[in-house]
Design a protein around this motif. Sequence first.
Motif, PDB file in Angstrom:
ATOM      1  N   UNK A 168       0.822  -1.203   0.000  1.00 48.22           N
ATOM      2  CA  UNK A 168       0.000   0.000   0.000  1.00 48.22           C
ATOM      3  C   UNK A 168       0.860   1.259   0.000  1.00 48.22           C
ATOM      4  N   UNK A 169       0.398   2.264  -0.722  1.00 47.12           N
ATOM      5  CA  UNK A 169       1.054   3.561  -0.766  1.00 47.12           C
ATOM      6  C   UNK A 169       0.058   4.650  -0.388  1.00 47.12           C
ATOM      7  N   UNK A 170       0.578   5.732   0.135  1.00 46.05           N
ATOM      8  CA  UNK A 170      -0.256   6.876   0.494  1.00 46.05           C
ATOM      9  C   UNK A 170      -1.087   7.310  -0.714  1.00 46.05           C
ATOM     10  N   UNK A 171      -2.411   7.423  -0.507  1.00 46.67           N
ATOM     11  CA  UNK A 171      -3.275   7.931  -1.557  1.00 46.67           C
ATOM     12  C   UNK A 171      -3.798   6.895  -2.531  1.00 46.67           C
ATOM     13  N   UNK A 172      -3.414   5.621  -2.363  1.00 47.27           N
ATOM     14  CA  UNK A 172      -3.960   4.574  -3.239  1.00 47.27           C
ATOM     15  C   UNK A 172      -5.482   4.611  -3.216  1.00 47.27           C
ATOM     16  N   UNK A 173      -6.116   4.476  -4.375  1.00 50.11           N
ATOM     17  CA  UNK A 173      -7.572   4.325  -4.447  1.00 50.11           C
ATOM     18  C   UNK A 173      -7.906   2.845  -4.453  1.00 50.11           C
ATOM     19  N   UNK A 174      -8.772   2.442  -3.545  1.00 48.46           N
ATOM     20  CA  UNK A 174      -9.141   1.035  -3.464  1.00 48.46           C
ATOM     21  C   UNK A 174      -9.815   0.585  -4.751  1.00 48.46           C
ATOM     22  N   UNK A 175      -9.434  -0.593  -5.231  1.00 47.02           N
ATOM     23  CA  UNK A 175     -10.011  -1.166  -6.440  1.00 47.02           C
ATOM     24  C   UNK A 175     -10.377  -2.616  -6.167  1.00 47.02           C
ATOM     25  N   UNK A 176     -11.452  -3.107  -6.766  1.00 43.79           N
ATOM     26  CA  UNK A 176     -11.827  -4.512  -6.564  1.00 43.79           C
ATOM     27  C   UNK A 176     -10.768  -5.444  -7.113  1.00 43.79           C
ATOM     28  N   UNK A 177     -10.636  -6.618  -6.472  1.00 46.51           N
ATOM     29  CA  UNK A 177      -9.673  -7.598  -6.942  1.00 46.51           C
ATOM     30  C   UNK A 177      -8.228  -7.237  -6.682  1.00 46.51           C
ATOM     31  N   UNK A 178      -7.993  -6.277  -5.809  1.00 48.21           N
ATOM     32  CA  UNK A 178      -6.631  -5.838  -5.490  1.00 48.21           C
ATOM     33  C   UNK A 178      -6.383  -5.971  -3.990  1.00 48.21           C
ATOM     34  N   UNK A 179      -5.198  -6.483  -3.647  1.00 52.46           N
ATOM     35  CA  UNK A 179      -4.796  -6.671  -2.256  1.00 52.46           C
ATOM     36  C   UNK A 179      -3.765  -5.613  -1.906  1.00 52.46           C
TER      37      UNK A 179
END
Length: 206
Positions: A79-90
Motif C-alpha cells: 500500500x502507498x499513500x493515496x492509493x484508491x481502493x479497487x476490486x480484486x486488489x490486495x
Amino acid sequence: MTQMAGNANNHPTQFANAAFDIVALAASAGGLNALTEVLSNLPADFTAAIAVVQHLAPQHRSMMADILSRRTALKVKQAQEGDSLAPGTIYIAPPDYHLLVNGDGTLSLSQSELIHFLRPSADLLFESMAGSYKDRAIAVVLTGTGSDGAMGVEAVKKMGGIVITQDETTAEFAGMPIAAFQTGDVDFVLPLQEISKTLVTLVMGN
C-alpha cells in the motif's frame, strides 16, 4: 469495473456486483501461511478490495507482496499513500506504518504512535474501515499472538459490518482470534480452509 471515487457526501462509491466493498485481514505469528491459504483461493474476479495487516519486523523490507503475488490470482501491492481502493486488489500495510482507510475510498499511511506496541495495527485498520465503509466492510482475524484486532472488531460490528475469525484448531497461534471472539462481536468462526469460500459467498453471492 466500477470506478472508486468519493461522492459529495464523502462516502466511497460501491463496487459493482459486490455486497461488501472491502475485506480487511489481520494476522501476526503464523500469518504468511494463513494469508496464503485465504488469498490463493479467491477468484481473479473477486469484486471487493482487500487490505492486509501482517505484523512484521519494522527494520526489514517486506517481501509479503512479492510472495503473495505468486500465490494468488489477484493483484497484490504494498500500500502507498493515496492509493484508491479497487476490486480484486490486495493492499499490504508496509512495515512500521499504520494502514488507514479513508471515507473517499483511498488509503493513508501513518507513523503515528504504536498501538499495543504494534505498527501496523489491525485495530486502526478495522476502525478506519468501519467508519468509512460501515455495513459494507468485512473484518477477518487470523492466527497471531496478543489481542490486536479485538477493539477494531467491535467497531466493525457496531457499524453493521461482518466479522470472521479463524478457529483455534487451525490457527498456529490462537491469541488474536480468541481475543476477537471474546468481544461477542464475531459472526463466523471458521477453519482456515473455509474462510475464502465464505468471503466469496458474502461478497459475490456465490
